[in-house]
Design a protein around this motif. Structure first.
Motif, PDB file in Angstrom:
ATOM      1  N   LYS A 380      29.388 -19.474  39.982  1.00  0.00           N
ATOM      2  CA  LYS A 380      28.732 -20.334  39.251  1.00  0.00           C
ATOM      3  C   LYS A 380      29.489 -21.630  39.209  1.00  0.00           C
ATOM      4  O   LYS A 380      29.211 -22.820  39.423  1.00  0.00           O
ATOM      5  CB  LYS A 380      28.284 -19.971  38.133  1.00  0.00           C
ATOM      6  CG  LYS A 380      27.024 -19.161  38.097  1.00  0.00           C
ATOM      7  CD  LYS A 380      26.487 -18.736  36.820  1.00  0.00           C
ATOM      8  CE  LYS A 380      25.181 -17.725  36.829  1.00  0.00           C
ATOM      9  NZ  LYS A 380      24.943 -17.344  35.649  1.00  0.00           N
ATOM     10  N   GLN A 381      30.743 -21.504  38.758  1.00  0.00           N
ATOM     11  CA  GLN A 381      31.941 -22.393  38.731  1.00  0.00           C
ATOM     12  C   GLN A 381      32.007 -23.179  39.950  1.00  0.00           C
ATOM     13  O   GLN A 381      32.393 -24.412  40.190  1.00  0.00           O
ATOM     14  CB  GLN A 381      33.170 -22.113  38.212  1.00  0.00           C
ATOM     15  CG  GLN A 381      32.912 -21.397  36.683  1.00  0.00           C
ATOM     16  CD  GLN A 381      32.359 -22.783  35.725  1.00  0.00           C
ATOM     17  OE1 GLN A 381      32.785 -23.701  36.061  1.00  0.00           O
ATOM     18  NE2 GLN A 381      31.663 -22.106  34.578  1.00  0.00           N
ATOM     19  N   GLN A 383      30.084 -23.290  42.851  1.00  0.00           N
ATOM     20  CA  GLN A 383      28.919 -24.021  43.057  1.00  0.00           C
ATOM     21  C   GLN A 383      28.698 -25.335  42.297  1.00  0.00           C
ATOM     22  O   GLN A 383      28.509 -26.401  42.979  1.00  0.00           O
ATOM     23  CB  GLN A 383      27.624 -23.133  43.044  1.00  0.00           C
ATOM     24  CG  GLN A 383      27.310 -21.803  43.856  1.00  0.00           C
ATOM     25  CD  GLN A 383      26.192 -21.069  43.309  1.00  0.00           C
ATOM     26  OE1 GLN A 383      25.539 -21.504  42.489  1.00  0.00           O
ATOM     27  NE2 GLN A 383      26.417 -19.924  44.009  1.00  0.00           N
ATOM     28  N   LYS A 384      29.275 -25.433  40.981  1.00  0.00           N
ATOM     29  CA  LYS A 384      29.223 -26.677  40.440  1.00  0.00           C
ATOM     30  C   LYS A 384      30.297 -27.608  40.862  1.00  0.00           C
ATOM     31  O   LYS A 384      30.050 -28.844  40.941  1.00  0.00           O
ATOM     32  CB  LYS A 384      29.361 -26.528  38.914  1.00  0.00           C
ATOM     33  CG  LYS A 384      28.351 -25.564  38.108  1.00  0.00           C
ATOM     34  CD  LYS A 384      28.950 -25.370  36.527  1.00  0.00           C
ATOM     35  CE  LYS A 384      27.680 -24.862  35.953  1.00  0.00           C
ATOM     36  NZ  LYS A 384      28.227 -24.528  34.361  1.00  0.00           N
ATOM     37  N   ALA A 387      29.151 -29.065  44.198  1.00  0.00           N
ATOM     38  CA  ALA A 387      27.992 -29.904  43.660  1.00  0.00           C
ATOM     39  C   ALA A 387      28.392 -31.367  43.503  1.00  0.00           C
ATOM     40  O   ALA A 387      27.958 -32.498  43.527  1.00  0.00           O
ATOM     41  CB  ALA A 387      26.762 -29.401  42.689  1.00  0.00           C
ATOM     42  N   ARG A 388      29.787 -31.422  42.740  1.00  0.00           N
ATOM     43  CA  ARG A 388      30.406 -32.449  42.336  1.00  0.00           C
ATOM     44  C   ARG A 388      31.194 -33.146  43.452  1.00  0.00           C
ATOM     45  O   ARG A 388      31.789 -34.281  43.383  1.00  0.00           O
ATOM     46  CB  ARG A 388      31.447 -32.292  41.301  1.00  0.00           C
ATOM     47  CG  ARG A 388      30.866 -31.781  39.955  1.00  0.00           C
ATOM     48  CD  ARG A 388      31.844 -31.844  38.665  1.00  0.00           C
ATOM     49  NE  ARG A 388      32.913 -30.862  38.936  1.00  0.00           N
ATOM     50  CZ  ARG A 388      32.888 -29.667  38.278  1.00  0.00           C
ATOM     51  NH1 ARG A 388      31.688 -29.288  37.958  1.00  0.00           N
ATOM     52  NH2 ARG A 388      34.032 -29.073  38.852  1.00  0.00           N
ATOM     53  N   ALA A 393      36.461 -24.616  43.234  1.00  0.00           N
ATOM     54  CA  ALA A 393      36.712 -24.554  41.682  1.00  0.00           C
ATOM     55  C   ALA A 393      38.081 -24.578  41.169  1.00  0.00           C
ATOM     56  O   ALA A 393      39.005 -24.074  42.263  1.00  0.00           O
ATOM     57  CB  ALA A 393      36.091 -23.133  41.095  1.00  0.00           C
TER      58      ALA A 393
END
Length: 529
Positions: A380-381, A383-384, A387-388, A393
């Motif tokens: 999840k980290q 993917q975030k 996205a940025r 990560a």
């Protein structure tokens, strides 16, 4: 680890000139269902029909690149192999790791038998464990350069038979000195398969898949010491100490046979083999480059890990922490017989060997925890971050596993200490080993992934090697003073002393999680920011 551009997902390689040329040709090509203009080079009525056929024949032949993969879908790239083949090739190194580390602990239930046969003290008998583990520490210095020059498979299929020969020598030893010598060289020649395994996993899987693979791969070398006393206890009690060595032979032979059906996975060697098979000439001086690269790698594998260990805070503190936890695991090889073979338990050799199943169960839980944390938290980290617009990560997101596991180690140690001191039922002591073993593998898996993320492919190998040198050195020496420590302090305070040291180191992953970026900026080596 970070996702990377699909064109760079295969060992970081960018588009080759051949691929760029193919892309340009595709861009300029006329669709196959379009009418062909008269007089074009593909026009059947063209006067230069012979020349056109020759050009088309040349362009239709597959272009082979001897310095890189032929695009992202190259079937020779191990990362493009079918999943079951990749799993098989990753399983074999894991089983080698199990077999070699199994050989360290399967010996320990036989120490009393060795004391009696050779007339030595208990501490001297434990030296058979120490010299074997010291061999494990020294082996990677030589095996890593060999794998870089000649490939992974040759290391597996040459080191394992030599390992089995020295194990055979240990089993037939008629003197204590010959037993110790054979045990050392068995560890030395067995460790290459253990050390090269991580490289094989990197050859087979892209970075974002490696957390799961690493968790599974590291479970095997931790499961080996856990199950060794179980098998060794029955072998030593009913067949004698020599059968502990024969058990090592049987396990290793089975894995060696599996390794014969594997293929090479190391990219430079695969490309070289492909060029030779197709009759293509290698660049001038390629053989000399391999020898030079091997010499350079040997120097690097010897000096750079030591350099990083002393000047890099990340490498030093994580190596110290994981080495201590690993050494405590080896303390149990001497502590468990001291505790369980005395009143109120009075276990036989085979019975006390079974108590290590608690550690084995903890290792299994630790491996599953690593997979769960990767899926639930890290991805999840990741993917975030993508996205940025970031490539990966932050490496600190690899530390969740360690932060959880760091709590399990002191809990398990204090639990075992005072349950044994007060004479609780034996099952309470066995269960106490579960959180310790769980925390131990969580700690090591997280530390390995974090160092790989921080130092990248260029220097991560040296960081991991530094960790291994310190880990096996402490693992080799701690059992030598375990019995004396337990005799002087008694079980409760001796194990509690280890628990207090674990508490002292517990903040390390939290420190790196909070101040990791600032610490990385001060590194003397190139790091991922």
């Amino acid at each position: 680890m970070a996702d990377i551009n699909p064109r760079e997902a295969y060992d970081g390689s960018s588009l080759t000139d051949i691929e760029k040329g193919d892309a340009l040709r595709e861009k300029d090509d006329i669709p196959s269902n379009s009418p062909t203009p008269a007089g074009s080079i593909a026009d059947p009525t063209s006067k230069e029909i012979g020349l056109n056929d020759k050009n088309q024949e040349t362009e239709s032949q597959p272009q082979v690149n001897i310095s890189d993969w032929n695009g992202p879908n190259d079937p020779d790239n191990p990362q493009n192999w079918p999943t079951w083949i990749k799993v098989y090739h990753a399983t074999v190194p894991g089983l080698f790791g199990f077999a070699v580390t199994f050989g360290s602990s399967v010996y320990t239930p036989a120490t009393a038998d060795i004391e009696h046969q050779f007339g030595v003290s208990r501490t001297a008998a434990i030296v058979g464990l120490t010299v074997y583990v010291m061999g494990l520490a020294a082996g990677p210095i030589f095996s890593a350069p060999l794998s870089e020059a000649y490939g992974r498979k040759v290391v597996y299929i040459t080191s394992s038979p030599i390992f089995m020969l020295f194990t055979l020598g240990a089993g037939f030893s008629q003197s204590f000195a010959s037993l110790m010598v054979c045990r050392f060289f068995a560890g030395l020649t067995g460790s290459p398969a253990l050390a090269v395994g991580a490289g094989t996993s990197a050859d087979l899987f892209v970075p974002r898949q490696r957390a799961v693979v690493t968790s599974m791969f590291l479970a095997a070398p931790f499961a080996g010491p856990s199950l060794g006393p179980v098998v060794g206890g029955f072998a030593a009690q009913y067949k004698g100490w020599r059968w502990t060595q024969w058990c090592m032979e049987f396990v290793t032979l089975a894995v060696f046979i599996m390794s014969l059906f594997t293929k090479e996975t190391f990219k430079p060697v695969v490309l070289k083999q492909r060029a030779k098979k197709l009759g293509l000439k290698l660049p001038p001086g390629e053989a000399a480059v391999s020898a030079k690269a091997m010499k350079s790698s040997l120097v690097k594998n010897f000096f750079q890990p030591l350099h990083m260990l002393f000047i890099e805070p990340i490498v030093f503190l994580l190596s110290l922490y994981t080495a201590f936890a690993f050494a405590v695991l080896f303390v149990f090889f001497a502590a468990f017989p001291y505790v369980f073979q005395r009143p109120p338990y009075n276990f036989t050799i085979s019975q006390y060997g079974l108590t290590f199943l608690g550690i084995g169960f903890g290792v299994l839980l630790g491996a599953l925890t690593g997979v769960l944390i990767d899926r639930v938290i890290y991805q999840k980290q990741h993917q975030k971050a993508v996205a940025r617009g970031e490539q990966h990560a932050a490496p600190e997101h690899r530390l969740y596993n360690m932060m959880f596991g760091s709590i399990g180690i002191p809990v398990g140690l204090f639990w075992f200490a005072w349950a044994a001191q007060t004479g609780c039922h034996w099952i309470v002591l066995v269960i106490a080993a579960v959180p310790f073993a769980w925390g131990n593998i969580c700690l090591f898996t997280s530390a390995a992934l974090y160092m790989v993320d921080v130092y990248g492919p260029r220097n991560a190998g040296s960081a991991i090697a530094a960790n291994g040198i310190l880990r096996y050195t402490l693992g080799a020496t701690f059992p030598l003073f375990t019995v004396q420590m337990y005799q002087r302090l008694d079980t409760g305070w001796a194990t509690s002393l280890l628990g207090f040291l674990a508490l002292l180191m517990l903040p390390i992953p939290y420190v790196f999680f909070k101040w990791g970026p600032a610490i990385r900026k001060r590194s003397r080596y190139p790091v991922v920011m």
